[in-house]
Write a protein that holds these residues in place. Structure first.
Motif, PDB file in Angstrom:
ATOM      1  N   SER A 232       0.839  -1.200   0.000  1.00 59.81           N
ATOM      2  CA  SER A 232       0.000   0.000   0.000  1.00 59.81           C
ATOM      3  C   SER A 232       0.873   1.249   0.000  1.00 59.81           C
ATOM      4  N   LEU A 233       0.273   2.364  -0.354  1.00 59.83           N
ATOM      5  CA  LEU A 233       0.981   3.644  -0.302  1.00 59.83           C
ATOM      6  C   LEU A 233       1.507   3.912   1.102  1.00 59.83           C
TER       7      LEU A 233
ATOM      8  N   ARG B 231      -3.811  -1.184   5.165  1.00 60.57           N
ATOM      9  CA  ARG B 231      -4.312  -1.384   3.801  1.00 60.57           C
ATOM     10  C   ARG B 231      -5.579  -0.566   3.546  1.00 60.57           C
ATOM     11  N   THR B 232      -5.836   0.386   4.438  1.00 57.67           N
ATOM     12  CA  THR B 232      -6.977   1.277   4.315  1.00 57.67           C
ATOM     13  C   THR B 232      -6.731   2.330   3.233  1.00 57.67           C
ATOM     14  N   THR B 233      -7.741   3.177   2.976  1.00 61.82           N
ATOM     15  CA  THR B 233      -7.505   4.405   2.215  1.00 61.82           C
ATOM     16  C   THR B 233      -7.595   5.615   3.137  1.00 61.82           C
ATOM     17  N   ALA B 234      -7.813   5.365   4.428  1.00 60.10           N
ATOM     18  CA  ALA B 234      -7.727   6.385   5.477  1.00 60.10           C
ATOM     19  C   ALA B 234      -8.672   7.558   5.261  1.00 60.10           C
ATOM     20  N   HIS B 235      -9.922   7.250   4.895  1.00 63.78           N
ATOM     21  CA  HIS B 235     -10.984   8.254   4.927  1.00 63.78           C
ATOM     22  C   HIS B 235     -11.423   8.424   6.375  1.00 63.78           C
ATOM     23  N   LEU B 236     -11.546   9.644   6.845  1.00 63.81           N
ATOM     24  CA  LEU B 236     -12.091   9.939   8.167  1.00 63.81           C
ATOM     25  C   LEU B 236     -13.402  10.675   7.948  1.00 63.81           C
ATOM     26  N   THR B 237     -14.494   9.939   8.072  1.00 63.73           N
ATOM     27  CA  THR B 237     -15.780  10.524   7.709  1.00 63.73           C
ATOM     28  C   THR B 237     -16.904   9.964   8.559  1.00 63.73           C
ATOM     29  N   ALA B 238     -17.920  10.777   8.756  1.00 64.36           N
ATOM     30  CA  ALA B 238     -19.156  10.342   9.390  1.00 64.36           C
ATOM     31  C   ALA B 238     -20.243  10.065   8.356  1.00 64.36           C
ATOM     32  N   VAL B 239     -19.916  10.214   7.067  1.00 66.20           N
ATOM     33  CA  VAL B 239     -20.865   9.962   5.981  1.00 66.20           C
ATOM     34  C   VAL B 239     -20.786   8.471   5.656  1.00 66.20           C
ATOM     35  N   LEU B 240     -21.586   7.685   6.335  1.00 67.24           N
ATOM     36  CA  LEU B 240     -21.458   6.228   6.282  1.00 67.24           C
ATOM     37  C   LEU B 240     -21.973   5.676   4.969  1.00 67.24           C
ATOM     38  N   ASP B 241     -21.225   4.698   4.420  1.00 72.53           N
ATOM     39  CA  ASP B 241     -21.530   4.225   3.068  1.00 72.53           C
ATOM     40  C   ASP B 241     -22.753   3.317   3.010  1.00 72.53           C
ATOM     41  N   ASP B 242     -23.281   2.906   4.153  1.00 73.96           N
ATOM     42  CA  ASP B 242     -24.495   2.083   4.143  1.00 73.96           C
ATOM     43  C   ASP B 242     -25.766   2.919   4.035  1.00 73.96           C
ATOM     44  N   ARG B 243     -25.594   4.247   3.906  1.00 71.39           N
ATOM     45  CA  ARG B 243     -26.663   5.207   3.718  1.00 71.39           C
ATOM     46  C   ARG B 243     -27.512   5.344   4.977  1.00 71.39           C
ATOM     47  N   PHE B 244     -27.791   6.580   5.319  1.00 72.20           N
ATOM     48  CA  PHE B 244     -28.537   6.874   6.537  1.00 72.20           C
ATOM     49  C   PHE B 244     -30.005   6.483   6.429  1.00 72.20           C
ATOM     50  N   PHE B 245     -30.560   6.401   5.215  1.00 75.10           N
ATOM     51  CA  PHE B 245     -31.950   5.928   5.155  1.00 75.10           C
ATOM     52  C   PHE B 245     -32.036   4.459   5.532  1.00 75.10           C
ATOM     53  N   ASN B 246     -30.967   3.673   5.281  1.00 73.57           N
ATOM     54  CA  ASN B 246     -30.938   2.282   5.740  1.00 73.57           C
ATOM     55  C   ASN B 246     -30.710   2.216   7.251  1.00 73.57           C
ATOM     56  N   ILE B 247     -29.753   2.984   7.733  1.00 70.53           N
ATOM     57  CA  ILE B 247     -29.439   2.965   9.156  1.00 70.53           C
ATOM     58  C   ILE B 247     -30.652   3.416   9.977  1.00 70.53           C
TER      59      ILE B 247
ATOM     60  N   GLY C   3     -16.290  -0.716   6.158  1.00 68.11           N
ATOM     61  CA  GLY C   3     -15.682   0.256   5.261  1.00 68.11           C
ATOM     62  C   GLY C   3     -15.289   1.556   5.917  1.00 68.11           C
ATOM     63  N   ASN C   4     -15.499   1.676   7.229  1.00 69.03           N
ATOM     64  CA  ASN C   4     -15.123   2.885   7.970  1.00 69.03           C
ATOM     65  C   ASN C   4     -14.220   2.510   9.140  1.00 69.03           C
ATOM     66  N   GLY C   5     -13.167   1.777   8.821  1.00 71.58           N
ATOM     67  CA  GLY C   5     -12.325   1.208   9.863  1.00 71.58           C
ATOM     68  C   GLY C   5     -11.584   2.216  10.703  1.00 71.58           C
ATOM     69  N   MET C   6     -11.202   3.362  10.120  1.00 72.73           N
ATOM     70  CA  MET C   6     -10.438   4.341  10.890  1.00 72.73           C
ATOM     71  C   MET C   6     -11.285   4.970  11.988  1.00 72.73           C
ATOM     72  N   THR C   7     -12.527   5.309  11.659  1.00 73.20           N
ATOM     73  CA  THR C   7     -13.398   5.891  12.674  1.00 73.20           C
ATOM     74  C   THR C   7     -13.999   4.815  13.576  1.00 73.20           C
ATOM     75  N   HIS C   8     -14.395   3.668  13.009  1.00 72.14           N
ATOM     76  CA  HIS C   8     -14.900   2.589  13.861  1.00 72.14           C
ATOM     77  C   HIS C   8     -13.824   2.148  14.847  1.00 72.14           C
ATOM     78  N   GLY C   9     -12.558   2.065  14.399  1.00 74.86           N
ATOM     79  CA  GLY C   9     -11.475   1.677  15.294  1.00 74.86           C
ATOM     80  C   GLY C   9     -11.279   2.672  16.417  1.00 74.86           C
ATOM     81  N   THR C  10     -11.445   3.950  16.117  1.00 73.93           N
ATOM     82  CA  THR C  10     -11.317   4.984  17.142  1.00 73.93           C
ATOM     83  C   THR C  10     -12.506   4.966  18.091  1.00 73.93           C
ATOM     84  N   ILE C  11     -13.707   4.747  17.532  1.00 72.87           N
ATOM     85  CA  ILE C  11     -14.894   4.574  18.387  1.00 72.87           C
ATOM     86  C   ILE C  11     -14.665   3.417  19.354  1.00 72.87           C
TER      87      ILE C  11
END
Length: 517
Positions: free
Chosen positions: A10-11, A71-87, A364-372
């Motif tokens: 990885s980079l 091996r992440t891409t290190a996005h730090l975001t609260a915009v979850l990819d499972d979509r908030f209408f699903n959550i 898909g949000n391992g950086m923030t989930h790991g910190t949580i």
């Protein structure tokens, strides 16, 4: 941080300012807390507990961050990819709001740690853009607007043109105060801070047994124990739970390419489309040039053979929307654990005593989930209430996600059956090219055969040592991947990913399905 010469780089692994190394565990130890796994979840938990004055020992089978954190891409975001209408449909408005708040809190915690410990990791606040690229994505885009607002993104705005030159996209939701960083440089700084606080780290020491209750411990494959009041298993997927948690999530491979581009071609940003699987983009700053990272094209682990095509599709996608792209300088893949109900499992392990904790299901949000995980598990160990603990409770019942639960577990059963009755993939070992692998049938046995670049054959049982599924060859990473629960082994059968805790067996005259477990 690379786990073998055959694994893609990885980079982050290639541009880390330093590579820390540690001794193996060669003695029995005692501590307040033993943490299994030295990725972002384990290290953040250890650091926060050490700040509370607890004695902490971290043990990892490889080096620091050598697993999925590197091996992440290190996005730090609260915009979850499972979509908030699903959550929202699964957890209600309050649950969706807590999910968003927890991820924003994780970003804030990372920034605070960077500042407190003076970590040089290129942390940068950026805007994030959620974009629809076809009619189906536009339908989901429109459905997402109200739930996003209800989740607490009051400053989200819909814009018609993104402020990124050379980007051929004309509609987006814009989210402020998202972030990016260099994950290995962050991990190095966090490690040094943890050590200054008295923490201990042991690497290349594989934990194969975890016991809770009185005299709780974690034990290595060499027989050494860390006895502790609390044990945290932060190994991407739990290695201490044989079945239950693995029925509640599934392993996926995700692919990444990096383009060398002139410095400052693009501003810092995060971007995600709404395809399934979705694509994700960010910039990494460099000294002489920048790198544009594009990821996506996910598939279930062990259930695809077209790795080169996945990278080609990423390239095609990027060229459709970005006008300034240089040569591809990086190609790597990683593993994502997808929970059946979108959110991670963080807290007390439901199959163990109250003093054993797990962190898994990064979605898909391992950086923030790991910190949580670090924040939440520290609160649980310290005896404090945490507003997120019910949301992420590993014991939660996912009644509204029952369809996904049934689908994922039917997939497991299907592979358990059909892969055992399949014939050999090649007529003989002579048909296996250098650098490639294939599954051969020998009587009732399934054999995983790899021919290295010098022409030498490496043969192991093809039976995953977790629950007995037949592994599949991953030509992109030169690994044997289990299609049932995501265990991975290198071409010599050594474990890369759990939940398996034993290597692929040496080839015997007969290796039956019943012998696998």
């Amino acid at each position: 941080m690379q786990r073998g010469n055959n694994e893609s780089v990885s980079l982050w692994q290639n541009t880390s300012k330093k590579e820390l190394s540690f001794q193996q565990l060669r003695d029995n130890l005692e501590a307040d807390v033993c943490i299994v796994g030295a990725g972002i979840a384990g290290l953040t938990t250890g650091y926060l507990l050490a700040r509370e004055g607890r004695s902490v020992v971290i043990v990892d089978a490889w080096e620091m961050g050598a697993g999925e954190t590197g091996r992440t891409t290190a996005h730090l975001t609260a915009v979850l990819d499972d979509r908030f209408f699903n959550i929202e449909s699964l957890f209600g408005e309050k649950g969706a709001r807590l999910a968003a708040e927890s991820h924003m809190s994780a970003i804030n915690h990372i920034e605070a740690i960077v500042n407190k410990e003076n970590i040089n990791c290129d942390f940068e606040r950026v805007d994030g853009y959620l974009v629809p690229l076809d009619d189906k994505q536009r339908e989901d885009f429109d459905k997402e607007v109200a739930p996003v607002k209800q989740a607490g993104f009051s400053d989200m705005e819909i814009i018609g043109k993104l402020p990124i030159s050379g980007l051929k996209i004309n509609l987006a939701m814009r989210f402020t105060q998202q972030a990016v960083f260099h994950i290995t440089n962050y991990m190095n700084g966090l490690t040094e801070a943890f050590l200054r606080l008295g923490g201990q780290i042991y690497t290349n020491s594989q934990i194969i047994e975890v016991k809770g209750g009185d005299n709780a411990y974690a034990k290595t494959n060499k027989g050494y124990k860390v006895t502790a009041k609390h044990v945290v298993v932060a190994t991407n997927t739990p290695i201490n739970d044989w079945v239950k948690m693995h029925t509640k999530q599934a392993a996926y491979r995700t692919y990444v390419i990096g383009y060398q581009i002139p410095k400052d071609t693009y501003p810092g940003f995060l971007l995600w489309d709404m395809a399934d699987p979705y694509h994700y983009v960010r910039i990494v700053r460099g000294n002489s040039h920048d790198t544009l990272i594009v990821g996506g094209e996910d598939h279930k682990t062990g259930q695809a053979y077209d790795m080169d095509l996945r990278y080609q599709k990423l390239d095609n996608w990027a060229k459709n929307y970005f006008t300034t792209l240089g040569p591809i300088t990086y190609r790597w893949s990683g593993q994502v654990m997808e929970p059946v109900d979108c959110l991670a499992f963080i807290g007390r392990n439901p199959m163990d005593a109250d003093n054993v904790y797990i962190a898994t299901g990064d979605s898909g949000n391992g950086m923030t989930h790991g910190t949580i995980a670090g924040i939440l598990i520290t609160d649980l160990i310290m005896g404090r209430n945490n507003q997120w603990q019910n949301l992420y409770d590993p014991a939660r019942k996912s009644v509204k996600a029952v369809t996904t639960f049934i689908k994922e577990n039917a997939n497991f059963v299907g592979h358990m059956v059909k892969d055992w009755v399949k014939p050999s993939e090649v007529d003989s070992v002579d048909a296996i090219s250098r650098g490639e692998g294939a599954i051969l049938r020998k009587g009732v046995s399934k054999i995983a055969v790899y021919r290295d670049e010098e022409g030498q054959l490496h043969e192991r049982s093809a039976v995953c040592t977790h629950l007995g599924c037949v592994v599949q060859w991953n030509r992109g990473e030169k690994s044997w991947d289990c299609p049932c629960h995501g265990s991975r082994f290198d071409c010599d059968g050594r474990i890369l990913n759990g939940p398996a805790i034993k290597p692929l067996a040496e080839v015997k005259a007969e290796t039956s399905h019943e012998e696998a477990a």
